[in-house]
Design a protein around this motif. Structure first.
Motif, PDB file in Angstrom:
ATOM      1  N   UNK A 188       0.912  -1.133  -0.044  1.00  0.00           N
ATOM      2  CA  UNK A 188       0.015   0.032  -0.172  1.00  0.00           C
ATOM      3  C   UNK A 188       0.859   1.148   0.060  1.00  0.00           C
ATOM      4  N   UNK A 189       1.831   1.315   0.710  1.00  0.00           N
ATOM      5  CA  UNK A 189       3.055   2.318   0.839  1.00  0.00           C
ATOM      6  C   UNK A 189       3.502   2.537  -0.712  1.00  0.00           C
ATOM      7  N   UNK A 190       3.738   1.543  -1.250  1.00  0.00           N
ATOM      8  CA  UNK A 190       4.296   1.616  -2.724  1.00  0.00           C
ATOM      9  C   UNK A 190       3.422   2.055  -3.646  1.00  0.00           C
ATOM     10  N   UNK A 191       2.471   1.524  -3.597  1.00  0.00           N
ATOM     11  CA  UNK A 191       1.358   1.912  -4.887  1.00  0.00           C
ATOM     12  C   UNK A 191       0.657   3.224  -4.675  1.00  0.00           C
ATOM     13  N   UNK A 192       0.458   3.611  -3.310  1.00  0.00           N
ATOM     14  CA  UNK A 192      -0.215   4.865  -3.143  1.00  0.00           C
ATOM     15  C   UNK A 192       0.762   6.160  -2.622  1.00  0.00           C
ATOM     16  N   UNK A 193       2.117   5.620  -2.623  1.00  0.00           N
ATOM     17  CA  UNK A 193       3.089   6.646  -2.555  1.00  0.00           C
ATOM     18  C   UNK A 193       2.990   7.318  -1.232  1.00  0.00           C
ATOM     19  N   UNK A 194       2.497   6.534  -0.426  1.00  0.00           N
ATOM     20  CA  UNK A 194       2.412   6.990   1.105  1.00  0.00           C
ATOM     21  C   UNK A 194       3.447   6.099   2.061  1.00  0.00           C
ATOM     22  N   UNK A 195       4.673   6.802   2.242  1.00  0.00           N
ATOM     23  CA  UNK A 195       5.499   6.112   2.979  1.00  0.00           C
ATOM     24  C   UNK A 195       5.028   5.899   4.520  1.00  0.00           C
ATOM     25  N   UNK A 196       4.261   6.821   4.930  1.00  0.00           N
ATOM     26  CA  UNK A 196       3.749   7.014   6.308  1.00  0.00           C
ATOM     27  C   UNK A 196       2.728   6.006   6.638  1.00  0.00           C
TER      28      UNK A 196
END
Length: 450
Positions: A188-196
């Motif tokens: 999810x972090x990778x594909x949504x570009x949301x590292x937090x």
């Protein structure tokens, strides 16, 4: 007395016959359009047996093996099998459509026809990974529940499966479901570009009571093995001290897991890594595989020779796509940036646009761009065609013996793409140089006034 003795002899002979009951698998088959002169039976990474093909593509042999999962390998293709002692399995396939045509008959065939059907079902499901891991938690759970239900339906619709095999497969499907949950945060972090991003505690609850020390399931169930390896890898990445990493592995891991972790961690021993010695000593402490340790030692010693300023290993008379041959010595007087790649390597191909742009940018500078293919002999035509189709520039060469080529061995290259930078005197600048897509490469070129 003679009558009693005769009876005892009969009983003894009968007992011997029962006790010496053959404990092997009969394995035979026929391959249409064979790509090799043999088939191989593999157990994990280890080769159990090679069986030669007859002129008509047929083969037959006996396998003295324990019940479990194996792989049939031929011509670069593999198919998973489940074999037990006293099975009598026959397999047919056409290499032109390997997975679509593979069919088993005989005792034990039901298990293997299910595995073949499962593979094709997974292929045809065509799951959109990016779409799946972009979903929010509730939608994601619903989607993976549907995947789980579909897999269970296929399993439950089978007839006459081996009881132990069916139990393992049901457990494998459950572990597959848990693997999706385990990988959700990073995906999810990778594909949504949301590292937090962090998943909710409720979402992760199915993993709370998972036992990562089940040695039996690790050696028999592939999805559990993946769960355990992912768990250990993530833990390892959070430990700062390398000595603490190996102390923890030695305390918690069982032998098969230790060997797999050793095999994974060996790739952290690379040129220019100041922690190489610590990784080498740690890996040696967790592995008991002599052949692996000997190979690791040789690789480690090679890497020690690849520090900046050392003479570069050389390649000689590699075939040039433009005709003739090229040696590293032919390029003396120039900087040389080498890309070691192969036609089957996705990450290698992904670097091509950046490499072409770099070559254009530096076409009038004192630097030669060399691409060395590590393709096997059977992929030679594919290499020739890909260079043409993708209009690859620079000096396009193919190594003389794929990954066994001395130049590749001397540079301790076991993963690709790998990039090397050599100075005009033939000395190493960086044996693990930045990729063309990495801005650090231009910074390095600027530092060298190229």
């Amino acid at each position: 007395m003679k009558k009693i003795l005769a009876i005892l002899i009969i009983v003894f002979c009968f007992s011997c016959k029962e006790n010496t009951k053959e404990n092997y698998t009969l394995f035979s088959g026929k391959i249409e359009n064979p790509k090799d002169v043999k088939v191989s039976i593999l157990k994990g990474r280890k080769k159990v047996k090679e069986i030669p093909l007859q002129k008509d593509g047929s083969f037959a042999d006996t396998l003295r093996i324990e019940s479990g999962f194996y792989n049939l390998s031929h011509g670069g293709e593999t198919s998973e099998m489940y074999l037990t002692a006293q099975d009598n399995v026959n397999v047919t396939l056409d290499t032109e459509m390997f997975d679509e045509t593979i069919t088993y008959t005989g005792l034990g065939s039901q298990n293997n026809n299910y595995l073949a059907a499962k593979y094709m079902a997974n292929e045809n499901a065509n799951i959109n990974v990016a779409e799946l891991y972009t979903m929010e938690e509730s939608e994601f759970l619903s989607a993976i529940n549907d995947i789980k239900t579909t897999k269970l339906e296929l399993l439950n619709n089978q007839k006459d499966l081996n009881t132990e095999f069916a139990r393992i497969e049901a457990q494998n499907i459950e572990y597959d479901y848990l693997s999706f949950i385990q990988n959700y945060a990073s995906g999810h972090k990778y594909y949504t570009k949301n590292p937090e991003f962090k998943p909710t505690p409720e979402f992760l609850k199915p993993l709370e009571n998972l036992d990562y020390s089940n040695q039996h399931d690790y050696t028999t169930i592939s999805n559990y093995k993946s769960l355990v390896q992912n768990y250990y890898t993530r833990k390892i990445n959070k430990i700062d001290s390398i000595s603490d990493i190996f102390e923890w592995i030695n305390k918690t891991a069982f032998p098969e897991l230790k060997e797999d972790l050793a095999n994974t961690l060996q790739y952290r021993i690379v040129p220019n890594n100041e922690d190489n010695k610590a990784y080498y000593e740690g890996i040696m402490s967790i592995s008991s595989d002599k052949a692996f340790k000997d190979k690791l030692t040789k690789n480690y010693n090679n890497i020690q020779k690849l520090s900046k300023g050392q003479p570069s290993p050389k390649f000689e008379n590699y075939e040039n796509h433009n005709g003739g041959s090229t040696s590293l010595d032919d390029l003396k007087g120039q900087y040389v940036y080498i890309d070691v790649w192969a036609t089957w390597c996705g990450p290698c191909i992904a670097e091509i646009p950046s490499l072409k742009k770099l070559e254009t940018q530096y076409h009038d500078k004192n630097i030669a761009f060399v691409s060395i293919s590590a393709d096997v002999e059977s992929a030679y035509d594919k290499w020739v065609d890909m260079v043409k189709e993708k209009e690859l520039s620079g000096i396009q060469l193919i190594a003389d013996n794929n990954f066994k080529s001395q130049f590749i061995v001397d540079y301790a290259i076991n993963t690709i793409p790998r990039f090397l930078l050599i100075d005009p005197d033939g000395k190493i600048i960086n044996a693990d140089a930045p990729r063309p897509s990495d801005p650090k490469l231009i910074e390095l070129f600027n530092e060298l006034n190229i």
